[in-house]
Write a protein that holds these residues in place. Structure first.
Motif, short mmCIF file in Angstrom:
data_model
loop_
_atom_site.label_atom_id
_atom_site.label_comp_id
_atom_site.label_asym_id
_atom_site.label_seq_id
_atom_site.Cartn_x
_atom_site.Cartn_y
_atom_site.Cartn_z
N ILE A 35 0.86 -1.18 0.00
CA ILE A 35 0.00 0.00 0.00
C ILE A 35 0.90 1.23 0.00
O ILE A 35 1.83 1.31 0.81
N ASP A 38 1.26 7.15 1.42
CA ASP A 38 0.28 8.21 1.59
C ASP A 38 -1.12 7.64 1.88
O ASP A 38 -1.88 8.20 2.67
N GLN A 39 -1.42 6.47 1.27
CA GLN A 39 -2.70 5.82 1.55
C GLN A 39 -2.71 5.23 2.96
O GLN A 39 -3.76 5.18 3.61
N ARG A 42 -3.47 8.13 5.22
CA ARG A 42 -4.89 8.49 5.10
C ARG A 42 -5.78 7.47 5.81
O ARG A 42 -6.75 7.84 6.48
N ALA A 43 -5.43 6.18 5.68
CA ALA A 43 -6.22 5.14 6.34
C ALA A 43 -6.14 5.25 7.86
O ALA A 43 -7.12 5.03 8.57
N ALA A 48 -9.41 6.23 4.36
CA ALA A 48 -8.87 5.22 3.45
C ALA A 48 -9.51 5.36 2.07
O ALA A 48 -10.72 5.63 1.97
N PRO A 49 -8.72 5.17 1.00
CA PRO A 49 -9.27 5.33 -0.36
C PRO A 49 -10.24 4.22 -0.75
O PRO A 49 -11.02 4.39 -1.68
N VAL A 53 -8.33 -1.35 1.38
CA VAL A 53 -7.18 -0.76 2.06
C VAL A 53 -7.46 -0.60 3.55
O VAL A 53 -6.61 -0.90 4.40
#
Length: 341
Positions: A35, A38-39, A42-43, A48-49, A53
């Motif tokens: 992963i 940056d994700q 964010r998670a 999370a995108p 994820v």
């Protein structure tokens, strides 16, 4: 000491904290399904995108990383505390049989007695760790020369070999237990959930508090028993408190990730080198916290390497640490002032 030198230990702790934070992000990001960092960030903050994820991060990677921090800190503190209490630079929960004692007691509880819950067999881990440490200490005292670092290490190797053989013999009687034991004995943080981490935290918290409370007395003990006693230290109480801390820390760590050897040996020596560079000296009020920060860094780094080099499968973290720690242990034994003891 100048004011600039006084802030260096704080900066050192901050630097190690930053390294640990980076390793935590990498531990969450890397694996069979990588992963982007940056994700990951964010998670962690709830953005999370995708649901996939989010599940990977929170259901698998975060518990594994948190467990690495907790267990690593426990093993690092145990090693530093054992080296200080015994004044033995070769002391380590894995080398001196403490981890093997905890492992044997856990397998005995699960495979023979039928204990199935963590809160059931963790007490066996504490008892096994305590009995093994006492046995190694008594064996190391045999002979006219008394207790020496090399004799203590050899006694630990002998007890570890015996207990490991008995542990394997018990595991071989149950195919299901053997399948679980293969990963447990290699030192693995895989397949653990958040509930497991929460179960060991109280034991590690109490063990950490006991270890840190020993720090001033350990500084006196480093000067010799007579000097420490003359300074008003109650040596029996200090050693009892230290043994209780080592038992709690090692037993809790081994109960969830298995017997990871050499972390407690390597980390305190690296902490002493960093302490010298920072102008701290052999002050256990700093050495113990430094060990508690360095050990998770080593364990998480080993876990990351094991996941990356054998992708899509993985090499257990305990195997990677042993690959590093084996040569380190040989080098320590071969040092002139130890080989002549």
């Amino acid at each position: 000491m100048t004011r600039s030198r006084r802030v260096r230990p704080t900066l050192l702790v901050a630097l190690l904290g930053a390294v640990l934070a980076v390793l935590c992000v990498l531990s969450i990001a890397l694996g069979a399904a990588s992963i982007p960092p940056d994700q990951v960030v964010r998670a962690l903050f709830g953005h999370a995108p995708s649901r996939l994820v989010e599940n990977i991060v929170w259901s698998a990677r975060v518990p594994r990383t948190t467990l690495g921090i907790a267990a690593g800190a426990a093993l690092g503190l145990s090693g530093a505390l054992m080296q200080a209490l015994t004044r033995n630079p070769l002391a380590d929960p894995g080398i001196l049989g403490v981890s093997a004692g905890a492992s044997f007691a856990i397998v005995l509880a699960v495979g023979v007695i039928g204990v199935g819950s963590f809160h059931g067999y963790v007490w066996f881990a504490f008892a096994g760790a305590l009995v093994a440490s006492v046995l190694v200490y008594l064996l190391g005292r045999l002979g006219r020369s008394g207790l020496t670092p090399v004799k203590l290490a050899l006694a630990g190797v002998a007890v570890t070999s015996l207990l490991s053989s008995l542990t394997s013999a018990i595991a071989l009687t149950d195919p299901d237990a053997l399948d679980r034991f293969r990963f447990f004995s290699a030192g693995s943080m895989a397949d653990q959930d958040g509930a497991t981490v929460l179960r060991i935290l109280p034991f590690i918290a109490v063990g950490t508090a006991l270890a840190l409370a020993c720090a001033p007395a350990l500084n006196s003990l480093a000067l010799g028993d007579d000097v420490a006693a003359s300074l008003g230290r109650r040596l029996g109480l200090v050693r009892l408190q230290g043994v209780a801390a080592v038992t709690l820390l090692t037993g809790a760590a081994v109960a969830v990730i298995g017997p990871v050897v050499f972390i407690g040996l390597i980390v305190p020596h690296v902490a002493r080198v960093l302490a010298q560079l920072a102008g701290i000296g052999p002050d256990h009020r700093w050495l113990l916290p430094l060990s508690a920060l360095l050990a998770p860094c080593l364990l998480l780094a080993a876990d990351i390497v094991g996941r990356v080099v054998a992708r899509p499968t993985e090499i257990q973290a305990g195997v990677v640490v042993a690959f590093i720690g084996g040569p380190f242990f040989i080098a320590m034994v071969r040092r002139r002032h130890l080989s002549e003891v």
